[in-house]
Scaffold this active site. Structure first.
Site, short mmCIF file in Angstrom:
data_model
loop_
_atom_site.label_atom_id
_atom_site.label_comp_id
_atom_site.label_asym_id
_atom_site.label_seq_id
_atom_site.Cartn_x
_atom_site.Cartn_y
_atom_site.Cartn_z
N LYS A 133 13.32 -38.05 36.79
CA LYS A 133 13.45 -39.35 36.14
C LYS A 133 12.96 -39.26 34.70
CE LYS A 133 11.78 -44.13 36.82
NZ LYS A 133 10.91 -44.98 37.68
N SER A 208 13.70 -48.75 39.21
CA SER A 208 14.02 -48.12 37.94
C SER A 208 14.49 -46.67 38.06
CB SER A 208 12.79 -48.17 37.02
OG SER A 208 11.68 -47.48 37.59
N SER A 232 10.95 -49.15 43.07
CA SER A 232 11.76 -48.33 42.17
C SER A 232 12.15 -46.97 42.73
CB SER A 232 11.02 -48.13 40.83
OG SER A 232 10.94 -49.34 40.13
#
Length: 544
Positions: A133, A208, A232
């Site tokens: 990420k 996210s 997330s």
């Protein structure tokens, strides 16, 4: 946001419910006009059988020399190049570096004397590709978290869990997209754009850690890393039909991310693994946690699935300001419960706990008292606070560098200061719910709970349903470990799923149930003609 949400819950709920319904209707009409009768757009099917092996299987294949790291890494690079133009999930790659590292791994394994640091014990994922990420520090890679003002910032070191993955032999392919400042459940920003769902590119991937969930779903990566402060990891896992695990607090370090979790937020946030195969969750969690984190949990403890206490909660509850649970998701949860009953001869108890109705307010109260930086301060990248009302005006004229969800979050944060503070009452409710669940589950119980009220919605739909993250966020407030498990596809061909929840530091229980549900429901599902590769499969080792 606790004060604002408290007033909403007690005074304005009926009006906001009506306005939400009207807004939802308007957005539905607009979505229909935009999408028309277009069929769901899908990515090309998986053709390379290497992409269908678990990370554990790939690691064994590379170490035994059945495979080379280079051919595995190149297979994933080819897949990313094939699908990324449609999906926009990997935003910056490091393919040349990855191929170079893969060649070095092969040279080491072909030598007669393998250094101890590359032993199976110290490098269990030697030569296996991984995605990261973008919000994590990954040396030499960008670290903007979708904030335009951070363009050009390059990480000078690895976040601790990323460093642990590299030490374990993982080879980074690149970094993946996220929502602006990691605080929204659609992964879109003005640095990298928007990420599209591999099952239907008209739909969201969650946030996210949405880029991570998407690239795994598309078979562009086999394992990845995400962070979760309100869902997330689990929402991207759910929307993309893959596995994700939110560990118990403190098991995996949250250091080395932007934004940084401060104060009590560090206990609410959890860094953890995402992957396509349940068999990879446990070893990947071990690697991310490192020795210090592993000392807090008992992953080696045996689990007798027949002796666990099972509960199912949430399928019959109507929560304030949250969408009703989709019937297909309700049925999937019932099917999961029935499968466990029939497989192990147990009883899954269906319970109603009324405090779950206030999940959004409880989560918001915890965030408000967490001691972390304000959202508008983060929008200014620790400089001058952003004025969200001005940014909203600029957005109307397409002049703002911030996404509409980020601006609205900033506005809510400011309105919150004008509202009566009922935080203490909400924190008390949180403590009572936590005690109630600990008493119910003990150290030998698991709970099935919906992952989200809807299957992957169309792009921009979260604006109309901003509080639908409540199904995941409540467990950040409670500090419980949760494993996200895929349960096949809906009638529309979109992923279904369930959260498996257990009490703090009993992560091994939810992971064991996840492995069993994968057997019963098939886990990650790809668009693939299995008959066309049956002969190839017979020539390979079992990819699981």
């Amino acid at each position: 946001m606790a004060g604002l949400l408290s007033v909403i819950l007690t005074v304005l709920s009926p009006l906001l419910w009506l306005l939400g319904k009207l807004a939802g209707f308007v957005v539905s009409i607009v979505t229909l006009l935009i999408n028309g009768d277009r069929p769901p757009q899908k990515i090309p099917p998986v053709r390379n059988i290497l992409l269908l092996e678990s990370a554990v299987s790939l690691a064994k294949g590379i170490r035994s020399r059945r495979l080379t790291s280079e051919e595995v890494v190149r297979a994933y690079i080819d897949r990313i190049k094939e699908v990324n133009d449609l999906l926009n999930c990997m935003v910056v790659d490091c393919f040349d570096k990855a191929i170079k590292e893969a060649k070095e791994v092969d040279q080491i394994l072909n030598s007669k004397n393998i250094p101890e640091e590359y032993s199976e014990k110290n490098a269990p994922f030697l030569g296996v590709p991984v995605s990261v990420k973008e919000a994590f520090f990954c040396k030499g890679m960008p670290n903007t978290s979708g904030l335009v003002s951070r363009k050009g910032i390059i990480a000078e070191e690895d976040a601790p869990p990323v460093g642990n993955m590299k030490k374990a032999g993982c080879i980074v392919l690149g970094v993946t997209n996220c929502s602006e400042l990691c605080m929204w459940y659609e992964s879109a920003n003005f640095v990298y754009g928007r990420t599209n769902n591999a099952y239907d590119i008209r739909r969201i991937v969650g946030g996210s850690s949405g880029g991570e969930g998407c690239i795994l779903s598309a078979a562009g990566s086999v394992i990845g890393i995400g962070a979760d402060i309100g869902g997330s990891i689990r929402m991207p896992g759910f929307f993309n039909g893959v596995f994700g695990h939110k560990p118990s607090p403190g098991v995996v370090s949250n250091d080395g991310q932007f934004p940084t979790a401060k104060g009590e937020q560090d206990k609410m946030m959890a860094t953890g693994p995402l992957c396509r195969y349940a068999v990879d969750l446990d070893p990947l969690l071990r690697v991310m946690a490192g020795p210090e984190g592993l000392s807090k949990i008992t992953l080696d403890a045996p689990v007798d699935l027949k002796s666990l206490n099972y509960f199912s909660i949430g399928t019959d509850m109507k929560k304030v300001l949250i969408s009703p649970l989709d019937p297909e998701l309700r049925d999937a949860q019932f099917r999961a419960a029935k499968y466990l009953e029939e497989t192990f001869g147990v009883t899954v108890h269906h319970k109603f706990l009324h405090r779950f109705k206030y999940s959004v307010a409880i989560w918001s109260a915890k965030m408000q008292k967490s001691g972390g930086d304000s959202f508008t301060y983060l929008m200014g990248d620790h400089g001058k606070e952003v004025l969200p009302s001005l940014e909203l005006l600029k957005r109307i004229f397409n002049l703002s560098n911030h996404t509409l969800p980020a601006i609205l979050l900033g506005l809510f944060e400011h309105f919150d200061k004008l509202m009566p503070d009922k935080t203490d009452r909400l924190l008390t409710s949180c403590s009572k719910l936590r005690s109630e669940l600990i008493s119910l589950l003990g150290d030998n119980g698991v709970m099935l709970y919906p992952s989200h009220p809807k299957v992957a919605p169309f792009h921009n739909s979260p604006i109309v349903h901003p509080t639908n993250f409540a199904y995941t966020g409540i467990f950040n407030a409670l500090g419980f470990p949760v494993t996200q498990v895929p349960l096949g596809l809906s009638k529309q061909g979109l992923p279904l799923g369930i959260q498996v929840v257990t009490t703090p530091y009993n992560d091994h229980l939810s992971l064991a149930v996840a492995r069993e549900l994968e057997k019963g429901f098939g886990g990650w599902v790809t668009e693939l003609s299995w008959s066309s590769i049956a002969q190839q499969m017979d020539k390979k080792l079992n990819y699981n």
